[in-house]
Design a protein around this motif. Structure first.
Motif, PDB file in Angstrom:
ATOM      1  N   LEU A 115       0.953  -1.341   0.215  1.00 43.35           N
ATOM      2  CA  LEU A 115       0.203   0.043   0.003  1.00 43.35           C
ATOM      3  C   LEU A 115       0.652   1.228   0.089  1.00 43.35           C
ATOM      4  O   LEU A 115       0.722   2.287  -0.806  1.00 43.35           O
ATOM      5  N   HIS A 168       2.665   1.834  -3.498  1.00 42.50           N
ATOM      6  CA  HIS A 168       1.711   1.952  -4.740  1.00 42.50           C
ATOM      7  C   HIS A 168       0.430   3.108  -4.679  1.00 42.50           C
ATOM      8  O   HIS A 168       0.023   3.453  -5.373  1.00 42.50           O
ATOM      9  N   ALA A 169       0.360   3.548  -3.410  1.00 42.19           N
ATOM     10  CA  ALA A 169      -0.633   4.475  -3.178  1.00 42.19           C
ATOM     11  C   ALA A 169       0.012   5.768  -3.551  1.00 42.19           C
ATOM     12  O   ALA A 169       1.121   6.105  -3.610  1.00 42.19           O
ATOM     13  N   HIS A 227      -6.226  -1.995  -9.547  1.00 39.04           N
ATOM     14  CA  HIS A 227      -4.597  -1.901  -9.670  1.00 39.04           C
ATOM     15  C   HIS A 227      -4.221  -2.496  -8.392  1.00 39.04           C
ATOM     16  O   HIS A 227      -3.496  -3.424  -8.530  1.00 39.04           O
ATOM     17  N   LEU A 228      -4.364  -2.191  -7.217  1.00 40.47           N
ATOM     18  CA  LEU A 228      -3.902  -2.560  -5.979  1.00 40.47           C
ATOM     19  C   LEU A 228      -4.125  -4.017  -5.859  1.00 40.47           C
ATOM     20  O   LEU A 228      -3.357  -4.692  -5.309  1.00 40.47           O
TER      21      LEU A 228
END
Length: 334
Positions: free
Chosen positions: A238, A241-242, A274-275
């Motif tokens: 998280l 990629h956030a 995406h996550l």
């Protein structure tokens, strides 16, 4: 309503290097200096005749009720009370408040000076010192002993509650110890700020709740230590990629939350998907791992409670429909 005259706020006090607020006996704002207005980005009309508690969160209202009013009515003054006040954008601004009652034949006001926050431990020490002074004063007032003893018991109980609350606040941080993400308390504060910003600018934002699929099976099969490693790895994903403006936090157990500022429904779903794919394609100590995601986008009719409820309902739908999927609340038929 207090009649305002030049004597209530002369030019030097209006531009003093600290905030100044004058309160009525009921706690409404009778006057405020320009320094405080500039700092908090309010106009005078925004604050005059509003209750002081309108600037506070629920926790600070409790502190104000349980300490400020009893103490100032008993002693005539309060020194270095720690409070966080909300500015015009909903951001929390920490202050140390010192107040003193001003009274003449026709007028009673509480004059308050607002200074930048000091160390929290100093406030607690001041509180203990004030308590000893009050106890000493009670013993000296023999003629009113019975009545003062009753007041003493009530105030001491409130002080004990406040000291306990203050100790908890000192010990609490904004970071979850296991994962290194922000914790639930921090998330709740940021959610309130996003809501305030929405009502001022109509800038959209969305809320995602991510839940690890079959996490109980991970703990039961591999043990809680492995379960903790899984939580830590998901937190790292998280973080990595956030977006920089997103707010990621551990909500509790195997649930994580993401506040996505400036993000509408379709964009939030794309980010969540995406996550989800990154999690599903990553290497895990357990071999494989997936998450289910629920999303809700804030509207003018929402509250912090309703947007959480809708995101949780969307998460439940993702679980019900087979897990390892993303659901936005608008996708669920009424």
């Amino acid at each position: 309503m207090i009649e305002r005259t030049p004597e209530l706020m002369d030019e030097r006090l209006n531009h003093a290097p600290c905030g100044y607020i004058s309160l009525t006996h009921e706690g409404t704002i009778a006057d405020v200096n320009q320094t405080f207005l500039d700092k908090m980005k309010y106009t005078r009309a925004d604050l005059l005749d509003k209750h002081m508690e309108s600037l506070m969160s629920t926790a600070n209202k409790l502190i104000f009720h349980s300490y400020f009013f009893p103490f100032i009515n008993l002693n005539g003054h309060v020194d270095e009370l720690f409070l966080s006040l909300k500015d015009a954008s909903g951001q929390s601004v920490p202050y140390l408040l010192s107040g003193k009652i001003f009274q003449n034949d026709s007028l009673e006001l509480t004059d308050c000076i607002l200074l930048p926050m000091g160390k929290r431990i100093e406030y607690e020490q001041e509180l203990r010192s004030a308590k000893k002074q009050i106890e000493q004063a009670y013993w000296e007032k023999d003629q009113a002993l019975a009545k003062l003893e009753q007041i003493h018991r009530e105030i001491e109980q409130k002080q004990a509650e406040l000291i306990q609350m203050n100790t908890i606040l000192v010990e609490l941080s904004t970071t979850d110890k296991l994962t290194g993400l922000k914790n639930r308390r921090y998330f709740q504060e940021k959610l309130e700020e996003q809501i305030a910003l929405f009502h001022k600018t109509l800038q959209p934002f969305s809320l995602c709740i991510l839940d690890i699929d079959h996490f109980k099976k991970v703990n039961d099969t591999y043990g809680h230590q492995t379960g903790d490693q899984v939580l830590e790895q998901l937190a790292r994903i998280l973080k990595a990629h956030a977006r920089s403006e997103d707010i990621a936090a551990r909500y509790g157990g195997e649930e994580f939350v993401l506040i996505l500022p400036g993000t509408d429904g379709p964009e939030s779903r794309s980010i969540a998907e995406h996550l989800r794919q990154i999690v599903a394609e990553s290497s895990w100590i357990t071999g494989s791992l997936t998450v289910s995601v629920g999303i809700a986008t804030y509207t003018a009719e929402e509250t912090d409670a309703t947007i959480l409820k809708k995101a949780d309902q969307a998460l439940y739908t993702s679980k019900l429909n087979g897990r390892n999927r993303v659901t936005h609340i608008v996708e669920i038929p009424e």
